[in-house]
Design a protein around this motif. Structure first.
Motif, PDB file in Angstrom:
ATOM      1  N   ARG A   1       0.849  -1.184   0.000  1.00  0.00           N
ATOM      2  CA  ARG A   1       0.000   0.000   0.000  1.00  0.00           C
ATOM      3  C   ARG A   1       0.891   1.242   0.000  1.00  0.00           C
ATOM      4  N   HIS A   2       0.524   2.245  -0.789  1.00  0.00           N
ATOM      5  CA  HIS A   2       1.298   3.485  -0.858  1.00  0.00           C
ATOM      6  C   HIS A   2       0.429   4.666  -0.439  1.00  0.00           C
ATOM      7  N   ASP A   3       0.902   5.428   0.548  1.00  0.00           N
ATOM      8  CA  ASP A   3       0.224   6.671   0.904  1.00  0.00           C
ATOM      9  C   ASP A   3       0.490   7.678  -0.204  1.00  0.00           C
ATOM     10  N   LEU A   4      -0.561   8.314  -0.713  1.00  0.00           N
ATOM     11  CA  LEU A   4      -0.441   9.239  -1.834  1.00  0.00           C
ATOM     12  C   LEU A   4      -0.613  10.695  -1.432  1.00  0.00           C
ATOM     13  N   LEU A   5      -1.645  10.973  -0.648  1.00  0.00           N
ATOM     14  CA  LEU A   5      -1.971  12.353  -0.282  1.00  0.00           C
ATOM     15  C   LEU A   5      -2.271  12.456   1.204  1.00  0.00           C
ATOM     16  N   LEU A   6      -1.875  13.575   1.775  1.00  0.00           N
ATOM     17  CA  LEU A   6      -2.268  13.939   3.128  1.00  0.00           C
ATOM     18  C   LEU A   6      -3.227  15.107   3.004  1.00  0.00           C
ATOM     19  N   VAL A   7      -4.390  15.005   3.639  1.00  0.00           N
ATOM     20  CA  VAL A   7      -5.357  16.100   3.630  1.00  0.00           C
ATOM     21  C   VAL A   7      -5.480  16.592   5.067  1.00  0.00           C
ATOM     22  N   LEU A   8      -5.017  17.814   5.281  1.00  0.00           N
ATOM     23  CA  LEU A   8      -5.050  18.402   6.619  1.00  0.00           C
ATOM     24  C   LEU A   8      -6.445  18.911   6.950  1.00  0.00           C
ATOM     25  N   PRO A   9      -6.795  18.945   8.236  1.00  0.00           N
ATOM     26  CA  PRO A   9      -8.119  19.461   8.620  1.00  0.00           C
ATOM     27  C   PRO A   9      -8.284  20.944   8.280  1.00  0.00           C
ATOM     28  N   VAL A  10      -7.197  21.700   8.319  1.00  0.00           N
ATOM     29  CA  VAL A  10      -7.215  23.126   7.993  1.00  0.00           C
ATOM     30  C   VAL A  10      -5.980  23.472   7.170  1.00  0.00           C
ATOM     31  N   ASP A  11      -6.041  24.568   6.472  1.00  0.00           N
ATOM     32  CA  ASP A  11      -4.914  25.059   5.686  1.00  0.00           C
ATOM     33  C   ASP A  11      -3.909  25.705   6.627  1.00  0.00           C
TER      34      ASP A  11
ATOM     35  N   PRO B   1       1.053  16.232  -1.295  1.00  0.00           N
ATOM     36  CA  PRO B   1       1.446  14.953  -1.894  1.00  0.00           C
ATOM     37  C   PRO B   1       2.485  14.250  -1.022  1.00  0.00           C
ATOM     38  N   LEU B   2       2.373  12.935  -0.908  1.00  0.00           N
ATOM     39  CA  LEU B   2       3.297  12.151  -0.099  1.00  0.00           C
ATOM     40  C   LEU B   2       4.232  11.294  -0.944  1.00  0.00           C
ATOM     41  N   ARG B   3       4.000  11.251  -2.242  1.00  0.00           N
ATOM     42  CA  ARG B   3       4.881  10.511  -3.158  1.00  0.00           C
ATOM     43  C   ARG B   3       5.237  11.423  -4.315  1.00  0.00           C
ATOM     44  N   PHE B   4       6.431  11.238  -4.842  1.00  0.00           N
ATOM     45  CA  PHE B   4       6.908  12.096  -5.923  1.00  0.00           C
ATOM     46  C   PHE B   4       6.091  11.964  -7.196  1.00  0.00           C
ATOM     47  N   ASN B   5       5.427  10.831  -7.386  1.00  0.00           N
ATOM     48  CA  ASN B   5       4.712  10.604  -8.640  1.00  0.00           C
ATOM     49  C   ASN B   5       3.229  10.975  -8.585  1.00  0.00           C
ATOM     50  N   VAL B   6       2.796  11.641  -7.536  1.00  0.00           N
ATOM     51  CA  VAL B   6       1.406  12.126  -7.481  1.00  0.00           C
ATOM     52  C   VAL B   6       1.293  13.315  -8.432  1.00  0.00           C
TER      53      VAL B   6
END
Length: 87
Positions: A49-59, A67-72
């Motif tokens: 499994r590869h983590d791709l994106l982190l979505v924060l609760p707030v900006d 992005p958590l991977r270079f290829n996103v």
């Protein structure tokens, strides 16, 4: 982006912070309250499994979608950032 890169139900799950799991993606929470979008092992060459994106609760100043991977695809990150807005 000219087309919607993620299905509406996936965007809604991310926006509503609801876990989801489909054939291509999975959405889960971290212990700190962030949201992780990952690819399941079956769609990766290394069967992990590869983590791709982190979505924060707030900006925090640089957007909520990180992005958590270079290829996103950066266009996907930008598109999802616009879909989710800042809050």
């Amino acid at each position: 982006m000219t087309t919607q890169p993620l299905p509406p139900e996936v965007v809604d799950a991310i926006r509503d912070r609801v876990p989801f799991n489909n054939a291509q993606l999975r959405g889960d929470f971290t212990m700190g309250g962030s949201y992780i979008v990952s690819s399941p092992a079956r769609v990766n060459d290394d069967n992990r499994r590869h983590d791709l994106l982190l979505v924060l609760p707030v900006d925090l100043g640089s957007g909520r979608v990180i992005p958590l991977r270079f290829n996103v695809n950066p266009e996907l990150v930008e598109w999802l950032q616009q879909e989710l807005g800042s809050a």
